[in-house]
Scaffold this motif. Structure first.
Motif, PDB file in Angstrom:
ATOM      1  N   PHE A 161       0.836  -1.196   0.000  1.00  0.00           N
ATOM      2  CA  PHE A 161       0.000   0.000   0.000  1.00  0.00           C
ATOM      3  C   PHE A 161       0.875   1.251   0.000  1.00  0.00           C
ATOM      4  CE2 PHE A 161      -2.153   3.300   2.479  1.00  0.00           C
ATOM      5  CZ  PHE A 161      -3.386   3.382   1.852  1.00  0.00           C
ATOM      6  N   LEU A 162       1.962   1.168   0.762  1.00  0.00           N
ATOM      7  CA  LEU A 162       2.808   2.341   0.988  1.00  0.00           C
ATOM      8  C   LEU A 162       3.621   2.737  -0.247  1.00  0.00           C
ATOM      9  CD1 LEU A 162       3.612   4.170   3.365  1.00  0.00           C
ATOM     10  CD2 LEU A 162       5.540   2.627   3.766  1.00  0.00           C
ATOM     11  N   VAL A 163       4.149   1.747  -0.960  1.00  0.00           N
ATOM     12  CA  VAL A 163       5.093   2.066  -2.039  1.00  0.00           C
ATOM     13  C   VAL A 163       4.487   2.983  -3.110  1.00  0.00           C
ATOM     14  CG1 VAL A 163       6.423   1.069  -3.937  1.00  0.00           C
ATOM     15  CG2 VAL A 163       6.673   0.191  -1.618  1.00  0.00           C
ATOM     16  N   PRO A 219      15.327   7.267 -13.003  1.00  0.00           N
ATOM     17  CA  PRO A 219      16.098   6.493 -12.022  1.00  0.00           C
ATOM     18  C   PRO A 219      15.423   6.484 -10.646  1.00  0.00           C
ATOM     19  CG  PRO A 219      17.491   8.117 -13.106  1.00  0.00           C
ATOM     20  CD  PRO A 219      16.111   8.369 -13.575  1.00  0.00           C
ATOM     21  N   GLN A 220      14.810   7.615 -10.297  1.00  0.00           N
ATOM     22  CA  GLN A 220      14.164   7.700  -8.983  1.00  0.00           C
ATOM     23  C   GLN A 220      13.126   6.593  -8.822  1.00  0.00           C
ATOM     24  OE1 GLN A 220      12.649  11.654  -8.249  1.00  0.00           O
ATOM     25  NE2 GLN A 220      11.351  10.967  -6.604  1.00  0.00           N
ATOM     26  N   LEU A 225      11.340   1.121  -6.926  1.00  0.00           N
ATOM     27  CA  LEU A 225      10.630  -0.133  -7.177  1.00  0.00           C
ATOM     28  C   LEU A 225      11.537  -1.340  -6.941  1.00  0.00           C
ATOM     29  CD1 LEU A 225       8.449   0.764 -10.286  1.00  0.00           C
ATOM     30  CD2 LEU A 225       7.749   0.539  -7.903  1.00  0.00           C
ATOM     31  N   VAL A 226      12.782  -1.225  -7.376  1.00  0.00           N
ATOM     32  CA  VAL A 226      13.695  -2.364  -7.232  1.00  0.00           C
ATOM     33  C   VAL A 226      13.963  -2.628  -5.750  1.00  0.00           C
ATOM     34  CG1 VAL A 226      16.078  -3.111  -7.610  1.00  0.00           C
ATOM     35  CG2 VAL A 226      14.752  -2.152  -9.499  1.00  0.00           C
ATOM     36  N   GLY A 233       9.560  -7.592  -1.085  1.00  0.00           N
ATOM     37  CA  GLY A 233       8.795  -8.414  -2.010  1.00  0.00           C
ATOM     38  C   GLY A 233       7.609  -7.698  -2.626  1.00  0.00           C
ATOM     39  N   VAL A 234       7.687  -6.363  -2.724  1.00  0.00           N
ATOM     40  CA  VAL A 234       6.581  -5.631  -3.346  1.00  0.00           C
ATOM     41  C   VAL A 234       6.603  -5.907  -4.840  1.00  0.00           C
ATOM     42  CG1 VAL A 234       5.659  -3.347  -3.875  1.00  0.00           C
ATOM     43  CG2 VAL A 234       6.612  -3.824  -1.610  1.00  0.00           C
TER      44      VAL A 234
END
Ligand SMILES: Nc1ncnc2c1ncn2[C@@H]1O[C@H](COP(=O)(O)OP(=O)(O)OP(=O)(O)O)[C@@H](O)[C@H]1O
Ligand SMILES: [Mg+2]
Lengths: 354, 315
Positions: A161-163, A219-220, A225-226, A233-234
């Motif tokens: 949810f947070l990402v 890049p940001q 995401l990576v 594990g998102v």
């Protein structure tokens, strides 16, 4: 030698200046990552939640403790009433258990009292667990057969949810600070005035500033995401292309708002005051850390047209729910309006000289 | 002769409390191929005037024509054909000389390439150096190079040499003279009289928003009536000095007494000096110092306003 198009020339000049300032690169790229790490650790899904409960010291307290001993979710402590109340007030425990004195036989448990505040998270759960164990021990038999199944849906954890929220927040901060600060700085250095003495078209300059912002953004987002994937594990359930599109429109949106905020400011202090003023409602209302559903329903329509909300909603829909971009028309619409209107106003009211 | 700049009755009042009348009715014309100097103390209105001509400020009233076009109708066309160096611009610290020039070049439809521009100001060796590593003189030459990349017919330079050491100043003079040799026009502001005398075909002396004298440097100096200056100071107070003592010497045109010195404007120093010394000796007045020199534009300013150029604007 062929000369560059002015939009590209401005873009490349900005990109060069940016990468030659390592401390700025660090803050822009790693601040959101740092937030994900800290919050991801704080709110990671715990294996089994346990509750601390106090049993008030009496002739029956040991018998209560024994009856609760088999329950792994409870940690019992035998203490005096005064101490138990203190601990409850401080939030160390969630529940206080007292055996009521029975008149006939002091060794048989006949009545208990639970003291707790139902508004505190976990209190009610602790009370129900304690109650179930004590009732069973006293001979109660459940008549209905039940089976508990653990809910584990992909994309359903707090980090998932947070990402998207942090990603959108990064777009907002990056756009406003990146574009806005750079412009006010150039105005103070009289560089904008110097540019005005050339045949440069004003719109070319502003577009170059925005384009360079879009390029910093890539890049940001990738880093964020990576790292969220590797550490927590998102995963992304929707299409990458759709996410890219939303991120791009979001970046344009906030770069345009950054232009507008900086369009007349003469000092860095004015600019940063204005930027905080613009961002504050969105930090609190747009649902970065928790869903805006918690706010009263009447203000939902207002929240939904803030520039940040549709970006977060669209990213969550794509990343967590795997929805198609075709369902996100209203969100994209709001974002596009917020991209065009501030740009046009900024172009009209922009202060080029001091 | 075609004119490169023409302005008539230009005024500029900055709004505010109180409003500042920076420019109060200025007329002048610069011919193509000329180097025209604007001279004056701090606050005289030089930058205000030049920025109106550069199309960066709007005049409160009056007309300004550049290359026979008006700013209201042909702004972009004018900008294609002029080059500008402002009094105070900080270019981006972390771009190199070459990158900066390429950026400026991209704004013009036609012009010279960055390498040629660097050659004109002798900065080829600094092509890849970041601007923050350049010296003051190199930065100023780069500022002039950014004015040259559009291959302009007319350049505006606002105090291009202020704060530079004499050798850096001379390097810039060479650049400006080379530009002029190609038949191009220069409008220059400066505080330095020797700079104006050396570079400018004509100068205008500004004071408090007005032109108080205009002409070729030699005409202006000749207008003093005498081309040499003798300055001397006495051992004691100048207040009690008897002016008649020197005024009656042959070829003495003008006498100024100030606290620090007594200044004579004279036609023939070789006639005045022996007389001056013998008269002072007869009176028993002893000298603390004595110098003679050619009259300069500075003396023109002093004789017109009673102030030195570096004293600034009194009000
Ligand atoms: N933006 C402004 N707002 C208000 N007053 C101004 C502004 N710019 C200049 N002035 C005032 O106008 C007057 C003329 O200023 P200007 O900069 O044209 O002088 P200058 O001859 O270029 O001086 P200097 O030799 O110091 O550069 C000064 O009194 C100055 O204080
Ligand atoms: Mg000035």
């Amino acid at each position: 030698m062929k000369t560059q198009h002015p939009i590209l020339a401005v873009t490349f000049a900005r990109l060069r200046e940016f990468i030659r300032r390592p401390e700025a690169v660090f803050w822009v790229y790693f601040f959101p990552v740092l937030m994900v790490i800290v919050l991801g650790v704080a709110f990671r899904n715990q294996k089994v939640e346990t509750f601390d409960v106090d049993v008030i010291e009496s002739s029956l307290s040991n018998s209560i403790v024994e009856k609760l001993a088999t329950e792994p979710r409870l940690k019992t402590h035998v203490v005096s009433e005064i101490e138990a109340r203190d601990r409850l007030r401080a939030g160390t425990t969630t529940l206080m258990i007292e055996a009521a004195e029975s008149s006939a036989d002091k060794q048989i448990l006949e009545q208990v009292e639970y003291l707790f505040d139902a508004a505190r998270p976990g209190s009610l759960a602790a009370r129900n667990i304690v109650d179930a164990r004590l009732q069973e021990a006293a001979g109660r038999r459940d008549v209905l057969k039940v089976k508990d199944i653990k809910y584990e849906e992909p994309g359903g954890s707090y980090v998932d949810f947070l990402v998207p929220g942090l990603l959108a927040m990064g777009l907002m901060g990056g756009g406003l600070w990146g574009v806005g600060f750079a412009i006010v700085d150039m105005r103070i250095r009289k560089l904008l005035k110097r540019f005005m003495a050339t045949p440069m078209r004003r719109s070319h300059f502003l577009m170059g500033m925005m384009l360079s912002r879009l390029i910093f953004m890539i890049p940001q987002i990738v880093i964020l995401l990576v790292i969220s994937y590797l550490l927590f594990g998102v995963k992304i359930y929707g299409s990458w292309l759709s996410i890219l599109l939303v991120v791009l429109v979001g970046a344009i949106e906030f770069a345009a708002i950054g232009l507008l905020v900086a369009s007349r400011a003469k000092t860095l202090e004015t600019a940063s005051g204005l930027m905080n003023l613009v961002m504050l409602p969105m930090w609190t209302l747009s649902g970065i850390f928790f869903s805006y559903e918690r706010f009263p329903e009447i203000i939902h329509p207002i929240i939904k047209v803030l520039p940040l909300t549709p970006v977060i909603d669209a990213l969550r829909a794509l990343m967590m729910d795997g929805k198609s971009i075709l369902t996100l028309g209203p969100e994209l619409g709001v974002m596009i309006v917020w991209s065009i209107v501030p740009f046009v106003i900024a172009l009209a009211i922009f202060r080029w000289s001091d | 002769m075609p004119s490169a700049i023409r302005c008539t009755n230009l005024t500029k009042t900055y709004k505010g409390k109180p409003p500042v009348e920076a420019v109060r009715g200025i007329d002048f014309e610069v011919n193509v191929g000329e180097c025209y100097g604007v001279l004056g103390p701090n606050g005289a209105g030089k930058t205000t005037t030049i920025e109106i001509l550069e199309g960066l400020l709007e005049a409160t009233s009056g007309e300004a024509e550049v290359l026979e076009m008006s700013w209201s109708k042909n702004a972009t066309a004018i900008r294609e054909r002029i080059g500008v160096s402002l009094q105070e611009t900080q270019l981006s610290d972390r771009l190199s000389v070459g990158e900066t020039l390429n950026l400026f070049r991209s704004f013009y439809a036609s012009g010279i390439d960055a390498t040629t521009a660097m050659e004109r100001v002798s900065l080829q060796e600094k092509e890849n150096a970041w601007i923050k590593t350049l010296s003051g003189g190199q930065k100023q030459r780069l500022a002039v190079a950014t004015a040259l990349v559009g291959d302009p017919e007319l350049i505006f330079l606002d105090e291009p040499t202020t704060g530079l050491d004499p050798s850096s100043r001379r390097e810039l003079w060479d650049i400006i003279e080379t530009f002029k040799k190609h038949g191009k026009t220069v409008l220059l502001t400066t505080h330095y009289m020797e700079e104006a005398e050396r570079l400018c075909d004509r100068v205008a002396i500004f004071d408090a928003g007005k032109i108080i004298a205009e002409g070729t440097p030699s005409d202006l100096i000749r207008s003093l009536g005498a081309e040499h200056v003798i300055e001397f100071a006495l051992d004691h107070d100048h207040d009690s000095f008897d002016l008649d003592l020197v005024q009656s010497i042959e070829t003495v045109d003008h006498v100024d007494v100030s606290e620090s010195e007594i200044r004579l404007t004279v036609g023939q120093p070789h006639v005045v000096l022996p007389q001056l010394i013998s008269r002072l000796a007869k009176k028993g007045i002893s000298l603390a110092s004595l110098t003679t020199r050619h009259a300069s534009l500075e003396d023109v300013f002093v004789s017109l306003t009673g102030r030195h150029l570096d004293e600034g604007d009194e009000d």
